[in-house]
Design a protein around this motif. Structure first.
Motif, mmCIF file in Angstrom:
data_model
loop_
_atom_site.group_PDB
_atom_site.id
_atom_site.type_symbol
_atom_site.label_atom_id
_atom_site.label_comp_id
_atom_site.label_asym_id
_atom_site.label_seq_id
_atom_site.Cartn_x
_atom_site.Cartn_y
_atom_site.Cartn_z
ATOM 1 N N LEU A 49 0.864 -1.181 0.000
ATOM 2 C CA LEU A 49 0.000 0.000 0.000
ATOM 3 C C LEU A 49 0.899 1.229 0.000
ATOM 4 O O LEU A 49 1.770 1.377 0.864
ATOM 5 C CB LEU A 49 -0.898 0.023 1.242
ATOM 6 C CG LEU A 49 -1.752 1.287 1.438
ATOM 7 C CD1 LEU A 49 -2.802 1.402 0.336
ATOM 8 C CD2 LEU A 49 -2.400 1.310 2.820
ATOM 9 N N LEU A 50 0.712 2.103 -0.980
ATOM 10 C CA LEU A 50 1.437 3.371 -1.007
ATOM 11 C C LEU A 50 0.625 4.403 -0.240
ATOM 12 O O LEU A 50 -0.567 4.580 -0.501
ATOM 13 C CB LEU A 50 1.647 3.847 -2.442
ATOM 14 C CG LEU A 50 2.365 2.884 -3.395
ATOM 15 C CD1 LEU A 50 2.549 3.538 -4.761
ATOM 16 C CD2 LEU A 50 3.694 2.440 -2.818
ATOM 17 N N VAL A 51 1.269 5.078 0.697
ATOM 18 C CA VAL A 51 0.588 6.095 1.511
ATOM 19 C C VAL A 51 1.262 7.437 1.265
ATOM 20 O O VAL A 51 2.457 7.600 1.524
ATOM 21 C CB VAL A 51 0.613 5.747 3.004
ATOM 22 C CG1 VAL A 51 -0.212 6.768 3.788
ATOM 23 C CG2 VAL A 51 0.080 4.342 3.246
ATOM 24 N N HIS A 52 0.490 8.374 0.750
ATOM 25 C CA HIS A 52 1.017 9.698 0.390
ATOM 26 C C HIS A 52 0.466 10.744 1.348
ATOM 27 O O HIS A 52 -0.755 10.843 1.534
ATOM 28 C CB HIS A 52 0.616 10.049 -1.044
ATOM 29 C CG HIS A 52 1.033 11.412 -1.476
ATOM 30 N ND1 HIS A 52 2.345 11.745 -1.765
ATOM 31 C CD2 HIS A 52 0.312 12.550 -1.679
ATOM 32 C CE1 HIS A 52 2.415 13.003 -2.122
ATOM 33 N NE2 HIS A 52 1.200 13.526 -2.074
ATOM 34 N N LEU A 53 1.356 11.509 1.961
ATOM 35 C CA LEU A 53 0.940 12.612 2.822
ATOM 36 C C LEU A 53 0.748 13.858 1.964
ATOM 37 O O LEU A 53 1.703 14.394 1.399
ATOM 38 C CB LEU A 53 1.993 12.881 3.903
ATOM 39 C CG LEU A 53 2.214 11.767 4.925
ATOM 40 C CD1 LEU A 53 3.331 12.148 5.893
ATOM 41 C CD2 LEU A 53 0.934 11.448 5.688
ATOM 42 N N ASP A 54 -0.499 14.292 1.840
ATOM 43 C CA ASP A 54 -0.826 15.476 1.047
ATOM 44 C C ASP A 54 -0.591 16.694 1.925
ATOM 45 O O ASP A 54 -1.428 17.081 2.732
ATOM 46 C CB ASP A 54 -2.285 15.400 0.593
ATOM 47 C CG ASP A 54 -2.650 16.533 -0.355
ATOM 48 O OD1 ASP A 54 -1.743 17.305 -0.735
ATOM 49 O OD2 ASP A 54 -3.840 16.662 -0.696
ATOM 50 N N SER A 55 0.574 17.306 1.768
ATOM 51 C CA SER A 55 1.045 18.338 2.690
ATOM 52 C C SER A 55 1.444 19.607 1.953
ATOM 53 O O SER A 55 1.970 19.550 0.835
ATOM 54 C CB SER A 55 2.262 17.799 3.461
ATOM 55 O OG SER A 55 2.959 18.831 4.118
ATOM 56 N N PRO A 56 1.239 20.770 2.575
ATOM 57 C CA PRO A 56 1.703 22.019 1.962
ATOM 58 C C PRO A 56 3.217 22.135 1.926
ATOM 59 O O PRO A 56 3.754 23.050 1.314
ATOM 60 C CB PRO A 56 1.095 23.101 2.875
ATOM 61 C CG PRO A 56 0.864 22.424 4.174
ATOM 62 C CD PRO A 56 0.513 21.007 3.841
ATOM 63 N N PHE A 57 3.908 21.200 2.560
ATOM 64 C CA PHE A 57 5.362 21.221 2.546
ATOM 65 C C PHE A 57 5.938 20.555 1.291
ATOM 66 O O PHE A 57 7.142 20.602 1.070
ATOM 67 C CB PHE A 57 5.920 20.501 3.780
ATOM 68 C CG PHE A 57 5.853 21.303 5.061
ATOM 69 C CD1 PHE A 57 4.974 22.351 5.200
ATOM 70 C CD2 PHE A 57 6.665 20.988 6.127
ATOM 71 C CE1 PHE A 57 4.903 23.085 6.379
ATOM 72 C CE2 PHE A 57 6.624 21.704 7.310
ATOM 73 C CZ PHE A 57 5.734 22.757 7.437
ATOM 74 N N VAL A 58 5.098 19.911 0.485
ATOM 75 C CA VAL A 58 5.571 19.209 -0.704
ATOM 76 C C VAL A 58 5.754 20.199 -1.848
ATOM 77 O O VAL A 58 4.845 20.977 -2.167
ATOM 78 C CB VAL A 58 4.577 18.101 -1.115
ATOM 79 C CG1 VAL A 58 5.056 17.409 -2.396
ATOM 80 C CG2 VAL A 58 4.417 17.080 0.006
ATOM 81 N N LEU A 73 2.457 2.868 -11.574
ATOM 82 C CA LEU A 73 2.968 1.826 -10.689
ATOM 83 C C LEU A 73 1.988 0.671 -10.525
ATOM 84 O O LEU A 73 2.389 -0.455 -10.233
ATOM 85 C CB LEU A 73 3.303 2.430 -9.324
ATOM 86 C CG LEU A 73 4.533 3.334 -9.299
ATOM 87 C CD1 LEU A 73 4.577 4.152 -8.026
ATOM 88 C CD2 LEU A 73 5.797 2.489 -9.431
ATOM 89 N N GLY A 74 0.698 0.942 -10.681
ATOM 90 C CA GLY A 74 -0.290 -0.116 -10.559
ATOM 91 C C GLY A 74 -0.475 -0.639 -9.147
ATOM 92 O O GLY A 74 -0.897 -1.784 -8.951
ATOM 93 N N LEU A 75 -0.161 0.180 -8.142
ATOM 94 C CA LEU A 75 -0.321 -0.188 -6.741
ATOM 95 C C LEU A 75 -1.401 0.674 -6.099
ATOM 96 O O LEU A 75 -1.606 1.824 -6.502
ATOM 97 C CB LEU A 75 0.999 0.001 -5.982
ATOM 98 C CG LEU A 75 2.167 -0.879 -6.414
ATOM 99 C CD1 LEU A 75 3.455 -0.426 -5.721
ATOM 100 C CD2 LEU A 75 1.891 -2.345 -6.099
ATOM 101 N N PRO A 76 -2.101 0.159 -5.090
ATOM 102 C CA PRO A 76 -3.098 0.985 -4.407
ATOM 103 C C PRO A 76 -2.437 2.151 -3.688
ATOM 104 O O PRO A 76 -1.354 2.005 -3.107
ATOM 105 C CB PRO A 76 -3.758 0.014 -3.422
ATOM 106 C CG PRO A 76 -2.753 -1.076 -3.229
ATOM 107 C CD PRO A 76 -2.020 -1.200 -4.528
ATOM 108 N N VAL A 77 -3.090 3.303 -3.755
ATOM 109 C CA VAL A 77 -2.543 4.520 -3.152
ATOM 110 C C VAL A 77 -3.570 5.113 -2.196
ATOM 111 O O VAL A 77 -4.747 5.264 -2.546
ATOM 112 C CB VAL A 77 -2.181 5.569 -4.223
ATOM 113 C CG1 VAL A 77 -1.625 6.826 -3.566
ATOM 114 C CG2 VAL A 77 -1.178 5.002 -5.211
ATOM 115 N N LEU A 78 -3.117 5.448 -1.002
ATOM 116 C CA LEU A 78 -3.947 6.136 -0.023
ATOM 117 C C LEU A 78 -3.345 7.512 0.218
ATOM 118 O O LEU A 78 -2.186 7.621 0.629
ATOM 119 C CB LEU A 78 -3.989 5.343 1.292
ATOM 120 C CG LEU A 78 -4.708 6.014 2.465
ATOM 121 C CD1 LEU A 78 -6.201 6.156 2.174
ATOM 122 C CD2 LEU A 78 -4.470 5.232 3.753
#
Length: 291
Positions: A49-58, A73-78
């Motif tokens: 499971l790919l976990v992405h932090l949606d942050s203003p620092f990105v 990538l074809g992987l599940p993303v959260l």
């Protein structure tokens, strides 16, 4: 074939991932996490499971890279909304800012993983990071039990880039990035306006063709750092004093008039009073101490 060959190292990494599966990978869209995600897609596609932090620092390049990779990538993303500004220790921007930010962010990732029955959390730290001495965020990862399989199997960023290029991932040559908080001098409080100013100025410079640039903010002012190639695009010759002696800005090219005017307009829009007319060579970590 030696144990350090790319093929052998890839096999060792895949074996490590199978032993750790199922995993949740903190995924930014940068070179490191993309390479690790690509190997997960090869070795444990049904247990990642790919976990992405949606942050203003990105930063904008990293955000665009993430968005472009989701389907590839074809992987599940959260994606998890994450606002570091709610952390007082992060806003204060002291020497331990990265520790507090990394601990808060990966605590969120670990919680999301746990809720889905995943005990092992990964990050993309590599062998280059293991040699660094100024990474308080690494301490936070170790305290949380986050595993760094690229570091454990001695992958360097150069090796990752080579593999990503061979596999056809455009991110292979994405310039080294860092969270936007690194644009503000250590000890000066972080604000959304400061980060917005840095982002706007860097986005403008990227539109001009720059790749490795930073908009640094300190004491109410902003200055530009860039690679030699970037400075050649946006600057003119270095200043020298009228009598031939070196000026106070020797080695610091002067920004072109049109570039300086646009940067000043963008900075002032976000409350930054001044922009230095002189640029400096890019230096990693240059805001860890006041200039």
């Amino acid at each position: 074939m030696t144990s350090s060959s790319p093929i052998s190292k890839l096999a060792a990494l895949e074996e490590r991932l199978r032993a750790l599966a199922p995993v949740a990978l903190g995924f930014s869209g940068g070179v490191d996490s993309t390479f690790l995600a690509a190997v997960c897609a090869r070795a444990i596609p049904d247990q990642t499971l790919l976990v992405h932090l949606d942050s203003p620092f990105v930063g904008t390049p990293e955000r665009a890279s993430f968005q472009g990779l989701v389907d590839t990538l074809g992987l599940p993303v959260l994606a998890i909304p994450f606002d570091p500004f709610i952390q007082e220790d992060v806003r204060a921007n002291g020497p331990e800012r990265c520790y507090h930010c990394k601990r808060a962010g990966f605590s969120r990732i670990a919680q999301a993983a746990q809720e889905r029955g995943i005990a092992c959390v990964l990050d993309g730290s590599n062998a280059d990071d293991a040699a660094a001495t100024d990474r308080p965020g690494t301490r936070a990862l170790r305290e949380l039990g986050v595993r760094s399989p690229l570091m454990e199997t001695t992958w360097t960023k150069a090796e990752e880039r080579e593999m990503l290029r061979d596999w056809g991932f455009p991110v292979w040559n994405l310039p080294a990035g860092a969270c936007l908080a690194t644009r503000v001098a250590t000890g000066e409080p972080l604000t959304p306006a400061k980060l917005d100013a840095a982002r706007a100025c860097e986005d403008y410079l990227h539109e001009l063709g720059c790749t490795q640039v930073r908009a640094r903010i300190a004491e109410g002012g902003l200055r530009i750092e860039g690679s030699p190639q970037d400075l050649a695009l946006i600057a003119v010759a270095c200043d020298t004093a009228a009598d031939g002696a070196a000026s106070a800005h020797e080695g610091q090219p002067q920004l072109r008039g049109d570039v300086l005017a646009q940067l000043r307009a963008l900075a002032q829009k976000h409350g930054i009073a001044s922009v230095s007319p002189h640029a400096r060579p890019y230096r990693r970590g240059s805001m860890n101490a006041r200039p």
